[in-house]
Motif scaffolding. Structure first.
Motif, PDB file in Angstrom:
ATOM      1  N   ALA A   1       0.817  -1.210  -0.110  1.00  0.00           N
ATOM      2  CA  ALA A   1       0.062  -0.135   0.028  1.00  0.00           C
ATOM      3  C   ALA A   1       0.864   1.254   0.014  1.00  0.00           C
ATOM      4  CB  ALA A   1      -0.989  -0.055   1.283  1.00  0.00           C
ATOM      5  N   ALA A   2       1.960   1.243   0.859  1.00  0.00           N
ATOM      6  CA  ALA A   2       2.977   2.403   1.009  1.00  0.00           C
ATOM      7  C   ALA A   2       3.409   2.563  -0.427  1.00  0.00           C
ATOM      8  CB  ALA A   2       4.074   1.997   1.896  1.00  0.00           C
ATOM      9  N   ILE A   3       3.804   1.371  -1.048  1.00  0.00           N
ATOM     10  CA  ILE A   3       4.418   1.612  -2.655  1.00  0.00           C
ATOM     11  C   ILE A   3       3.510   2.296  -3.364  1.00  0.00           C
ATOM     12  CG2 ILE A   3       5.216   0.237  -4.582  1.00  0.00           C
ATOM     13  CD1 ILE A   3       6.504  -1.726  -2.551  1.00  0.00           C
ATOM     14  N   GLY A   4       2.286   1.868  -3.353  1.00  0.00           N
ATOM     15  CA  GLY A   4       1.269   2.470  -4.279  1.00  0.00           C
ATOM     16  C   GLY A   4       1.198   4.126  -3.950  1.00  0.00           C
TER      17      GLY A   4
ATOM     18  N   ARG B   1      -6.660  -3.340  -2.776  1.00  0.00           N
ATOM     19  CA  ARG B   1      -6.951  -3.482  -4.478  1.00  0.00           C
ATOM     20  C   ARG B   1      -7.946  -2.581  -5.107  1.00  0.00           C
ATOM     21  NH1 ARG B   1      -8.505  -7.342  -6.657  1.00  0.00           N
ATOM     22  NH2 ARG B   1      -7.418  -7.268  -8.462  1.00  0.00           N
ATOM     23  N   ALA B   2      -9.138  -2.520  -4.076  1.00  0.00           N
ATOM     24  CA  ALA B   2     -10.252  -1.990  -4.757  1.00  0.00           C
ATOM     25  C   ALA B   2      -9.978  -0.289  -4.964  1.00  0.00           C
ATOM     26  CB  ALA B   2     -11.437  -2.044  -3.860  1.00  0.00           C
ATOM     27  N   ASP B   3      -9.066   0.083  -3.617  1.00  0.00           N
ATOM     28  CA  ASP B   3      -8.977   1.646  -3.801  1.00  0.00           C
ATOM     29  C   ASP B   3      -7.829   1.971  -4.977  1.00  0.00           C
ATOM     30  OD1 ASP B   3      -8.774   4.462  -2.627  1.00  0.00           O
ATOM     31  OD2 ASP B   3      -6.824   3.813  -2.639  1.00  0.00           O
ATOM     32  N   PHE B   4      -6.944   1.116  -5.290  1.00  0.00           N
ATOM     33  CA  PHE B   4      -6.055   1.172  -6.386  1.00  0.00           C
ATOM     34  C   PHE B   4      -6.804   1.251  -7.857  1.00  0.00           C
ATOM     35  CE2 PHE B   4      -2.068  -0.064  -3.570  1.00  0.00           C
ATOM     36  CZ  PHE B   4      -1.972   1.232  -3.104  1.00  0.00           C
ATOM     37  N   LEU B   5      -7.821   0.161  -7.792  1.00  0.00           N
ATOM     38  CA  LEU B   5      -8.439   0.022  -8.960  1.00  0.00           C
ATOM     39  C   LEU B   5      -9.461   1.291  -9.328  1.00  0.00           C
ATOM     40  CD1 LEU B   5      -9.214  -3.810  -8.810  1.00  0.00           C
ATOM     41  CD2 LEU B   5      -7.822  -2.780 -10.402  1.00  0.00           C
ATOM     42  N   ARG B   6      -9.987   1.816  -8.371  1.00  0.00           N
ATOM     43  CA  ARG B   6     -10.899   2.801  -8.394  1.00  0.00           C
ATOM     44  C   ARG B   6     -10.236   4.088  -8.754  1.00  0.00           C
ATOM     45  NH1 ARG B   6     -11.496   7.254  -5.388  1.00  0.00           N
ATOM     46  NH2 ARG B   6     -10.061   6.543  -3.750  1.00  0.00           N
ATOM     47  N   ARG B   7      -8.875   4.284  -8.224  1.00  0.00           N
ATOM     48  CA  ARG B   7      -7.961   5.520  -8.474  1.00  0.00           C
ATOM     49  C   ARG B   7      -7.548   5.357 -10.305  1.00  0.00           C
ATOM     50  NH1 ARG B   7      -3.681   5.390  -4.056  1.00  0.00           N
ATOM     51  NH2 ARG B   7      -2.614   7.031  -5.640  1.00  0.00           N
ATOM     52  N   LEU B   8      -7.681   4.228 -10.640  1.00  0.00           N
ATOM     53  CA  LEU B   8      -7.063   4.114 -12.013  1.00  0.00           C
ATOM     54  C   LEU B   8      -8.340   4.023 -12.892  1.00  0.00           C
ATOM     55  CD1 LEU B   8      -4.343   1.198 -11.527  1.00  0.00           C
ATOM     56  CD2 LEU B   8      -3.883   3.419 -12.534  1.00  0.00           C
ATOM     57  N   GLY B   9      -9.662   4.122 -12.571  1.00  0.00           N
ATOM     58  CA  GLY B   9     -10.679   3.978 -13.243  1.00  0.00           C
ATOM     59  C   GLY B   9     -11.024   2.650 -13.913  1.00  0.00           C
TER      60      GLY B   9
ATOM     61  N   TRP C   1     -13.400   0.312 -13.387  1.00  0.00           N
ATOM     62  CA  TRP C   1     -14.401   0.224 -12.467  1.00  0.00           C
ATOM     63  C   TRP C   1     -15.090  -1.218 -12.282  1.00  0.00           C
ATOM     64  CZ3 TRP C   1     -13.933   4.688 -10.336  1.00  0.00           C
ATOM     65  CH2 TRP C   1     -14.053   5.843 -11.283  1.00  0.00           C
ATOM     66  N   ASP C   2     -14.997  -1.935 -13.286  1.00  0.00           N
ATOM     67  CA  ASP C   2     -15.356  -3.210 -13.037  1.00  0.00           C
ATOM     68  C   ASP C   2     -14.722  -4.122 -12.272  1.00  0.00           C
ATOM     69  OD1 ASP C   2     -17.501  -2.776 -15.061  1.00  0.00           O
ATOM     70  OD2 ASP C   2     -16.349  -3.935 -16.612  1.00  0.00           O
ATOM     71  N   GLU C   3     -13.379  -4.013 -12.296  1.00  0.00           N
ATOM     72  CA  GLU C   3     -12.499  -4.660 -11.315  1.00  0.00           C
ATOM     73  C   GLU C   3     -12.701  -4.111  -9.969  1.00  0.00           C
ATOM     74  OE1 GLU C   3      -8.381  -5.967 -13.152  1.00  0.00           O
ATOM     75  OE2 GLU C   3      -9.409  -4.111 -14.457  1.00  0.00           O
ATOM     76  N   ALA C   4     -12.844  -2.828  -9.964  1.00  0.00           N
ATOM     77  CA  ALA C   4     -13.053  -2.137  -8.604  1.00  0.00           C
ATOM     78  C   ALA C   4     -14.036  -2.495  -7.974  1.00  0.00           C
ATOM     79  CB  ALA C   4     -12.983  -0.571  -8.888  1.00  0.00           C
ATOM     80  N   GLU C   5     -15.356  -2.654  -8.530  1.00  0.00           N
ATOM     81  CA  GLU C   5     -16.563  -3.164  -8.007  1.00  0.00           C
ATOM     82  C   GLU C   5     -16.518  -4.621  -7.463  1.00  0.00           C
ATOM     83  OE1 GLU C   5     -21.236  -3.879  -9.469  1.00  0.00           O
ATOM     84  OE2 GLU C   5     -19.726  -3.590 -10.905  1.00  0.00           O
ATOM     85  N   SER C   6     -15.875  -5.528  -8.333  1.00  0.00           N
ATOM     86  CA  SER C   6     -15.576  -6.756  -7.577  1.00  0.00           C
ATOM     87  C   SER C   6     -14.843  -6.815  -6.366  1.00  0.00           C
ATOM     88  CB  SER C   6     -14.866  -7.600  -8.810  1.00  0.00           C
ATOM     89  OG  SER C   6     -14.860  -8.993  -8.209  1.00  0.00           O
ATOM     90  N   ALA C   7     -13.709  -5.953  -6.384  1.00  0.00           N
ATOM     91  CA  ALA C   7     -12.715  -5.928  -5.218  1.00  0.00           C
ATOM     92  C   ALA C   7     -13.545  -5.255  -3.943  1.00  0.00           C
ATOM     93  CB  ALA C   7     -11.656  -5.235  -5.588  1.00  0.00           C
TER      94      ALA C   7
END
Length: 415
Positions: free
Chosen positions: A336-339, A370-378, A380-386
């Motif tokens: 998380a810190a690396i992100g 994972r969900a937060d990083f995916l959300r920040r990248l837009g 959305w489908d993967e973020a929703e699942s996470a």
């Protein structure tokens, strides 16, 4: 009985319970009887203090009453108690003449090391510590462990019987054994704190009874074992972490992320105390894992704003921590810190190997990261699942409400 007297007794329970109980155990050599006598002393205080006023030294008054009650009961039950297994007290232990004496001779320390004896399973160590040293009821301990009250009552009873039947000494380890034994005690105190810092289940984000109890134990250990870098590191970590407590949730209980917290409301007194203890802890070589964790907390505490956080230093400290304490949760926090340092793509890449880690299979924070990083990248489908996975794995109402809000946000962006 006035409200003032009730509060005085409650305050004495918070501050003096461990001392009163530990001193009474020396008389009874029986944990159950000592608990009964200590509880009787507090019940007596409600009556007597209301009539005569609060004594100048409440702890001494309570200890005297509890020990006198224990002496009376022991006189009446001498024949019966001859058949019961009892704790082996310091005086009853026949030691070689050249054996080292304990570093510190204190009843509270005896009780801590008895509760955290390596002959007991870790869950029993924590349960006894919460029950006997933090003064929590069996119901409260059961809630912390997510089990039924009857289950926890049986677990505590078995642990007490094992202490007596196995003849576990009621004493502080010698200077030679102390470094090994104190580590288990610190692990238990840390687990008590983390359980309260973010409660596994329930409406409240923080269980203050647990965090306050852990802080009292850590302070007690630091007073009794001055100069011990492990203890100083743990107390520094707890203080620096707890300094943010009042800003982690809104008045109506909604979760507030570290990035959004009002740093002006952080407890500067605890931060200063924790930082001073960290200096003491880091003076030893090599540093302990608690000292490194405290150093990470100190970096957050010293940043005037979220944007000023030194993620390079934090990542470096996590690298050190991994060598001292190899642990999947440490790897998760490092990822998380690396992100935060290198961006969400780098964070996702660092998280990817952890998805096959068995110890994190039901750990909701991996899915949430994972969900937060995916959300920040837009994505959305993967973020929703996470987010759905993180929500399914969370049992704390405040965290669940936050994750549900994020999930709604992601779904709206996906349309």
């Amino acid at each position: 009985m006035t409200d003032a007297i009730a509060e005085a007794v409650a305050d004495a329970h918070r501050r003096e319970w461990a001392s009163v109980l530990a001193a009474t155990v020396r008389v009874t050599r029986d944990l159950d009887l000592a608990e009964e006598c200590a509880q009787d002393a507090y019940a007596r205080a409600l009556q007597v203090w209301g009539r005569d006023g609060v004594p100048d030294r409440p702890g001494a008054w309570l200890t005297t009453v509890a020990r006198n009650r224990a002496t009376d009961l022991l006189r009446r039950e001498t024949v019966l108690r001859r058949t019961l297994p009892l704790l082996v007290t310091e005086e009853a232990v026949v030691a070689p003449a050249d054996e080292e004496r304990p570093v510190v001779d204190d009843d509270r320390l005896r009780l801590i090391f008895t509760c955290c004896h390596p002959a007991l399973a870790r869950d029993a160590q924590v349960a006894l510590t919460l029950r006997l040293l933090c003064g929590l009821s069996t119901v409260e301990v059961a809630r912390a462990f997510l089990v039924r009250e009857a289950t926890m009552a049986a677990r505590i009873t078995r642990a007490k019987k094992k202490i007596a039947a196995a003849r576990i000494p009621y004493r502080v380890p010698s200077a030679e054994d102390l470094p090994v034994r104190v580590g288990a005690v610190l692990d238990v105190v840390h687990l008590v704190f983390t359980t309260g810092h973010t409660a596994p289940v329930g409406e409240r984000l923080v269980r203050r009874d647990l965090t306050d109890g852990a802080l009292r134990l850590a302070r007690m250990l630091h007073r009794l074992l001055p100069g011990n870098g492990d203890v100083a590191g743990l107390l520094a970590l707890l203080l620096l972490t707890d300094a943010r407590r009042d800003t982690r949730a809104t008045p109506d209980g909604r979760l507030v992320l570290l990035a959004d917290q009002d740093r002006g409301r952080w407890d500067t007194g605890r931060i200063a105390e924790g930082t001073a203890l960290l200096t003491e802890a880091l003076s030893g070589r090599p540093p302990t894992r608690y000292a490194v964790q405290a150093a990470i907390a100190a970096v957050h505490a010293e940043a005037p704003a979220w944007a000023d956080t030194d993620w390079v230093e934090i990542c470096g400290l996590y690298d050190v921590l991994r060598t001292l304490w190899p642990n999947p949760v440490v790897d998760l926090n490092r990822a998380a810190a690396i992100g935060m340092r290198d961006g969400p793509e780098a964070g996702l890449a660092a998280l990817e190997p952890l998805r096959d880690e068995p110890a994190l299979a039901t750990y909701g924070y991996l899915s949430a990261a994972r969900a937060d990083f995916l959300r920040r990248l837009g994505r959305w489908d993967e973020a929703e699942s996470a987010y759905e996975e993180a929500l399914a794995l969370s049992g704390n109402d405040a965290e669940r409400a936050f994750l549900a809000g994020r999930l709604t946000e992601v779904r709206e962006n996906r349309r």
